[in-house]
Design a protein around this motif. Structure first.
Motif, short mmCIF file in Angstrom:
data_model
loop_
_atom_site.label_atom_id
_atom_site.label_comp_id
_atom_site.label_asym_id
_atom_site.label_seq_id
_atom_site.Cartn_x
_atom_site.Cartn_y
_atom_site.Cartn_z
N CYS A 242 0.91 -0.99 0.07
CA CYS A 242 -0.09 0.01 0.14
C CYS A 242 0.89 1.28 0.06
O CYS A 242 2.27 1.44 0.07
N CYS A 245 3.05 1.20 2.83
CA CYS A 245 4.47 0.52 2.65
C CYS A 245 5.52 1.34 2.04
O CYS A 245 6.83 1.19 2.32
N CYS A 324 4.08 -2.48 8.17
CA CYS A 324 2.81 -1.66 7.74
C CYS A 324 1.61 -2.36 8.23
O CYS A 324 0.96 -1.71 9.14
N CYS A 326 -0.87 -3.75 6.59
CA CYS A 326 -1.83 -3.66 5.65
C CYS A 326 -2.16 -4.91 5.37
O CYS A 326 -3.38 -5.36 4.75
ZN ZN Z 1 1.02 -1.38 3.53
#
Ligand code: ZN
Length: 347
Positions: A242, A245, A324, A326
């Motif tokens: 993402c 990131c 991250c 995510c």
């Molecule tokens: Zn991410």
């Protein structure tokens, strides 16, 4: 009774020699028919002008022959993929392109009219992306940016001097209505778009895209920098790197990146060099259409960087950053080992 057969729009027929005619021009969709008798060659040469089977039958009658040679010729062209069943109802340049691409093995896009794309950031480049998507048949293209039109935004086919100072979104709506009247330009309440294009300058503010991650909306950053335009990576929440990131990779390379990025995202946007503005917009729109059409997408986990000094993109692959969060670790263990290439803080 079966529907009449018609030549695909845009297919050229070229005489080469007695008994030999070429159908199509591009090597990916062209073929030479080299064993035609004089009658078949005459019928074939008339086909682009006449269109299809009923007209060609009528022409054959003027030559004093029946339907058999017409049927035989069309059977041969049908086998090669040059015919469609029924009269083609639309004949735009895009229609002609996709008819020929179908011969070369690329499926004709069928989902564009049902797709919705929001374009956030309507500078000269962002407006152009919206215009391309609308013209290419995306059913709903929603422009989003209430900042005023500036001198840097003026450009061919886009904002004009009388738009200066007025909200970009308002002017973009007027321009899009004028060129693509069939395109829906507003978003229905509580229905997220299929994809959001984020046009930013200098650096992408990962905080501003949190709602997209939360709502599971795919988004494509288009970043205008001093010397290039960076398209991608396409973010599909939970299925790859993402934008946070990317920020974390940059922080790893340059610990002072957060301080620098904060200043960049707080700065007013610059314009974009003329050829780069077209190149970056076309590349971004091309990848959005690839997503919608279900074709191969180059920007999945990869960013494409184009400049005004060289037309081919520079590729940069990105991995999920382990800090991250995510994407669940089980889904990115292999990819998270290290960024591929050099994400680079200021490169
Ligand atoms: Zn991410």
């Amino acid at each position: 009774m079966a529907a009449w057969r018609y030549l695909r729009p845009g297919v050229a027929v070229l005489w080469r020699a007695p008994g030999a005619s070429q159908v199509g021009i591009d090597p990916r969709c062209a073929v030479v028919l080299d064993d035609l008798d004089p009658l078949q060659q005459a019928l074939l040469e008339q086909l682009p002008r006449l269109g299809g089977e009923p007209e060609l039958n009528a022409y054959a009658r003027t030559l004093g022959v029946g339907r058999a040679p017409v049927r035989e010729l069309l059977d041969r062209l049908e086998e090669l993929g040059y015919l469609v069943s029924g009269y083609p109802t639309s004949d735009t340049p895009d229609d002609r392109y996709w008819h020929l691409a179908a011969i070369a093995g690329h499926a004709r896009p069928g989902q564009r009219s049902a797709a919705s794309v929001l374009v956030r950031g309507l500078d000269q480049l962002g407006l152009r992306i919206a215009q391309i998507l609308a013209q290419a048949g995306i059913g709903r293209v929603v422009p989003d940016d209430d900042r005023p039109v500036t001198l840097d935004d003026l450009g061919g086919g886009g904002y004009r001097t009388h738009d200066l100072g007025r909200p970009r979104r308002e002017r973009a709506l007027t321009l899009l209505r004028g060129t693509s009247p069939m395109t829906a330009l507003t978003a229905p309440a509580a229905v997220p778009p299929d994809l959001v294009v984020l046009v930013e300058h200098g650096a992408v503010d990962a905080v501003r895209v949190r709602p997209l991650m939360r709502d599971d909306v795919a988004h494509l950053p288009v970043l205008v920098r001093e010397l290039d335009v960076v398209v991608g990576p396409l973010v599909r929440p939970g299925a790859g790197p993402c934008l946070r990131c990317l920020d974390l990779h940059r922080r790893d390379e340059d610990p002072r990146w957060p301080a620098v990025a904060t200043q960049i995202t707080a700065s007013p946007p610059d314009g974009v060099e003329t050829s780069l503005g077209w190149l970056g917009a076309a590349l971004a729109a091309h990848q959005v259409l690839a997503v919608v059409d279900g074709r191969g997408v180059l920007v999945a986990g990869t960013s494409l960087e184009v400049s005004a000094t060289y037309p081919l993109p520079r590729y940069r692959e990105w991995a999920v950053h382990p800090d991250c969060g995510c994407t669940r670790p089980a889904e990115h263990d292999d990819a998270a080992a290290a960024p591929v290439g050099r994400p680079g803080g200021v490169s």
